[in-house]
Design a protein around this motif. Structure first.
Motif, PDB file in Angstrom:
ATOM      1  N   GLY A 199       0.819  -1.209   0.000  1.00 37.85           N
ATOM      2  CA  GLY A 199       0.000   0.000   0.000  1.00 37.85           C
ATOM      3  C   GLY A 199       0.848   1.252   0.000  1.00 37.85           C
ATOM      4  O   GLY A 199       1.816   1.359   0.738  1.00 37.85           O
ATOM      5  N   SER A 200       0.499   2.221  -0.836  1.00 35.50           N
ATOM      6  CA  SER A 200       1.174   3.518  -0.864  1.00 35.50           C
ATOM      7  C   SER A 200       0.154   4.565  -1.264  1.00 35.50           C
ATOM      8  O   SER A 200      -0.386   4.513  -2.365  1.00 35.50           O
ATOM      9  CB  SER A 200       2.341   3.512  -1.852  1.00 35.50           C
ATOM     10  OG  SER A 200       2.870   4.821  -1.991  1.00 35.50           O
ATOM     11  N   LYS A 201      -0.102   5.501  -0.381  1.00 38.01           N
ATOM     12  CA  LYS A 201      -1.105   6.525  -0.677  1.00 38.01           C
ATOM     13  C   LYS A 201      -0.530   7.667  -1.513  1.00 38.01           C
ATOM     14  O   LYS A 201      -1.202   8.229  -2.361  1.00 38.01           O
ATOM     15  CB  LYS A 201      -1.683   7.066   0.631  1.00 38.01           C
ATOM     16  CG  LYS A 201      -2.502   6.022   1.396  1.00 38.01           C
ATOM     17  CD  LYS A 201      -3.064   6.582   2.690  1.00 38.01           C
ATOM     18  CE  LYS A 201      -3.884   5.526   3.418  1.00 38.01           C
ATOM     19  NZ  LYS A 201      -4.396   6.007   4.723  1.00 38.01           N
ATOM     20  N   GLY A 202       0.737   8.019  -1.249  1.00 37.98           N
ATOM     21  CA  GLY A 202       1.338   9.133  -1.973  1.00 37.98           C
ATOM     22  C   GLY A 202       1.527   8.841  -3.449  1.00 37.98           C
ATOM     23  O   GLY A 202       1.179   9.639  -4.315  1.00 37.98           O
ATOM     24  N   VAL A 203       2.090   7.657  -3.749  1.00 36.79           N
ATOM     25  CA  VAL A 203       2.324   7.220  -5.132  1.00 36.79           C
ATOM     26  C   VAL A 203       1.886   5.761  -5.208  1.00 36.79           C
ATOM     27  O   VAL A 203       2.675   4.850  -4.947  1.00 36.79           O
ATOM     28  CB  VAL A 203       3.808   7.362  -5.546  1.00 36.79           C
ATOM     29  CG1 VAL A 203       3.972   7.000  -7.024  1.00 36.79           C
ATOM     30  CG2 VAL A 203       4.324   8.761  -5.275  1.00 36.79           C
ATOM     31  N   PRO A 204       0.628   5.491  -5.546  1.00 37.10           N
ATOM     32  CA  PRO A 204       0.127   4.115  -5.567  1.00 37.10           C
ATOM     33  C   PRO A 204       0.976   3.201  -6.447  1.00 37.10           C
ATOM     34  O   PRO A 204       1.349   3.559  -7.565  1.00 37.10           O
ATOM     35  CB  PRO A 204      -1.290   4.275  -6.131  1.00 37.10           C
ATOM     36  CG  PRO A 204      -1.685   5.668  -5.745  1.00 37.10           C
ATOM     37  CD  PRO A 204      -0.416   6.481  -5.865  1.00 37.10           C
ATOM     38  N   GLY A 205       1.290   2.011  -5.899  1.00 40.57           N
ATOM     39  CA  GLY A 205       2.038   1.020  -6.676  1.00 40.57           C
ATOM     40  C   GLY A 205       3.474   1.393  -6.967  1.00 40.57           C
ATOM     41  O   GLY A 205       4.089   0.803  -7.870  1.00 40.57           O
ATOM     42  N   LYS A 206       4.053   2.315  -6.186  1.00 38.92           N
ATOM     43  CA  LYS A 206       5.366   2.846  -6.564  1.00 38.92           C
ATOM     44  C   LYS A 206       6.473   1.787  -6.553  1.00 38.92           C
ATOM     45  O   LYS A 206       7.408   1.872  -7.365  1.00 38.92           O
ATOM     46  CB  LYS A 206       5.747   4.008  -5.663  1.00 38.92           C
ATOM     47  CG  LYS A 206       5.933   3.674  -4.196  1.00 38.92           C
ATOM     48  CD  LYS A 206       6.232   4.937  -3.391  1.00 38.92           C
ATOM     49  CE  LYS A 206       6.337   4.643  -1.897  1.00 38.92           C
ATOM     50  NZ  LYS A 206       6.586   5.876  -1.121  1.00 38.92           N
ATOM     51  N   ASN A 207       6.397   0.787  -5.690  1.00 39.49           N
ATOM     52  CA  ASN A 207       7.495  -0.171  -5.604  1.00 39.49           C
ATOM     53  C   ASN A 207       7.642  -1.037  -6.844  1.00 39.49           C
ATOM     54  O   ASN A 207       8.713  -1.606  -7.079  1.00 39.49           O
ATOM     55  CB  ASN A 207       7.311  -1.057  -4.371  1.00 39.49           C
ATOM     56  CG  ASN A 207       7.620  -0.314  -3.081  1.00 39.49           C
ATOM     57  OD1 ASN A 207       8.685   0.269  -2.940  1.00 39.49           O
ATOM     58  ND2 ASN A 207       6.680  -0.313  -2.157  1.00 39.49           N
ATOM     59  N   PRO A 253       4.290  12.268  -6.196  1.00 35.78           N
ATOM     60  CA  PRO A 253       4.446  12.188  -7.649  1.00 35.78           C
ATOM     61  C   PRO A 253       5.598  13.047  -8.161  1.00 35.78           C
ATOM     62  O   PRO A 253       6.287  12.660  -9.113  1.00 35.78           O
ATOM     63  CB  PRO A 253       3.094  12.685  -8.175  1.00 35.78           C
ATOM     64  CG  PRO A 253       2.125  12.319  -7.096  1.00 35.78           C
ATOM     65  CD  PRO A 253       2.876  12.553  -5.819  1.00 35.78           C
ATOM     66  N   LEU A 254       5.843  14.207  -7.553  1.00 36.34           N
ATOM     67  CA  LEU A 254       6.966  15.050  -7.961  1.00 36.34           C
ATOM     68  C   LEU A 254       8.290  14.333  -7.709  1.00 36.34           C
ATOM     69  O   LEU A 254       9.186  14.346  -8.567  1.00 36.34           O
ATOM     70  CB  LEU A 254       6.935  16.385  -7.212  1.00 36.34           C
ATOM     71  CG  LEU A 254       8.118  17.332  -7.502  1.00 36.34           C
ATOM     72  CD1 LEU A 254       8.189  17.686  -8.982  1.00 36.34           C
ATOM     73  CD2 LEU A 254       8.019  18.589  -6.641  1.00 36.34           C
ATOM     74  N   ASP A 255       8.418  13.699  -6.550  1.00 38.98           N
ATOM     75  CA  ASP A 255       9.630  12.921  -6.277  1.00 38.98           C
ATOM     76  C   ASP A 255       9.820  11.833  -7.328  1.00 38.98           C
ATOM     77  O   ASP A 255      10.943  11.591  -7.785  1.00 38.98           O
ATOM     78  CB  ASP A 255       9.546  12.255  -4.899  1.00 38.98           C
ATOM     79  CG  ASP A 255       9.512  13.236  -3.740  1.00 38.98           C
ATOM     80  OD1 ASP A 255      10.037  14.355  -3.889  1.00 38.98           O
ATOM     81  OD2 ASP A 255       8.942  12.871  -2.694  1.00 38.98           O
ATOM     82  N   MET A 256       8.737  11.169  -7.709  1.00 36.35           N
ATOM     83  CA  MET A 256       8.824  10.115  -8.724  1.00 36.35           C
ATOM     84  C   MET A 256       9.326  10.672 -10.044  1.00 36.35           C
ATOM     85  O   MET A 256      10.185  10.070 -10.707  1.00 36.35           O
ATOM     86  CB  MET A 256       7.459   9.448  -8.906  1.00 36.35           C
ATOM     87  CG  MET A 256       7.431   8.357  -9.963  1.00 36.35           C
ATOM     88  SD  MET A 256       8.459   6.915  -9.566  1.00 36.35           S
ATOM     89  CE  MET A 256       7.380   6.032  -8.433  1.00 36.35           C
TER      90      MET A 256
END
Length: 236
Positions: free
Chosen positions: A12-20, A217-220
């Motif tokens: 689970g990731s609220k900031g960037v869903p599915g980031k891993n 999202p900006l970090d991504m």
């Protein structure tokens, strides 16, 4: 000296869903940390802890030797990090049948590190005899000069004023921003008292350009740009 690397990647990731599992420069985000750990040649095993079967399958495909299924109570937004890492270490040791001397945890959302950063942090812990070493970059703001807080009346004050006012940032004591990239523990410390800050916790300095942690999202976007600039759009 036996060493285990853990990588804890919650589903689970609220900031960037599915980031891993988000693909960056040709690899899933999680896979970069596994690749970096392997590149060091330091580890007797690399273990990935997750509550997500998709993440664990991706970890195995990327070369992780141990897959740790994280309990639900350790996969919440409020679960502290150090006990999760301790659980991953003990589960990995139980599967492997031996105990490590040193544990290194890599944050999957900080892929800008280099294998040399991992090696440097490990070397510092093993040379200094410390309980733990963390990584950080020089802070852009200083609590002695230009980092402020609001009091109960809404008035702004320096966060950490000194008796003699600091009039130039260069004169302030050096401060660092934890980059959540690499944590190195002696086994006795993380197992006996799972936390980050001990009386003898050390700091391994990393540059700002290798210290972005993906929380938004900006970090991504920033990390994707920097990783593709470094590695191209396909894996190195």
């Amino acid at each position: 000296m036996k060493r285990i690397c853990t990588i804890c990647a919650r589903g689970g990731s609220k900031g960037v869903p599915g980031k891993n599992l988000r693909v960056i420069a040709g690899r899933p985000l999680l896979a970069w940390s596994i690749w970096q750990a392997a590149q060091t040649g330091l580890f007797d095993a690399i273990a990935v802890s997750s509550d997500s079967e998709d993440i664990l399958r991706a970890a195995e495909a990327a070369g992780a030797q141990v897959l740790v299924r994280r309990p639900a109570d350790m996969a919440t937004d409020t679960a502290p990090k150090a006990p999760v890492i301790r659980h991953a270490l003990l589960a990995a040791e139980a599967e492997l049948g031996w105990q490590a001397d040193v544990l290194v945890d890599l944050d999957a959302t900080s892929p800008l590190r280099e294998p040399a950063d991992i090696a440097g942090a490990v070397a510092q812990l093993e040379a200094d005899g410390r309980s733990c070493v963390i990584t950080a970059a020089p802070a852009r703001r200083s609590p002695y000069f230009n980092l402020v807080e609001l009091d109960g009346a809404g008035n702004a004050h320096l966060s950490k004023p000194l008796p003699n006012a600091v009039v130039r940032r260069q004169d302030a004591p050096r401060c660092f921003d934890m980059n959540a990239s690499i944590y190195v523990w002696r086994r006795s410390a993380i197992v006996g008292d799972p936390r980050v800050f001990y009386p003898d916790t050390g700091l391994y300095e990393m540059p700002e350009e290798r210290s972005v942690d993906i929380d938004s999202p900006l970090d991504m976007d920033i990390v994707t740009m920097l990783m593709e600039r470094r590695h191209g759009e396909r894996p190195a």
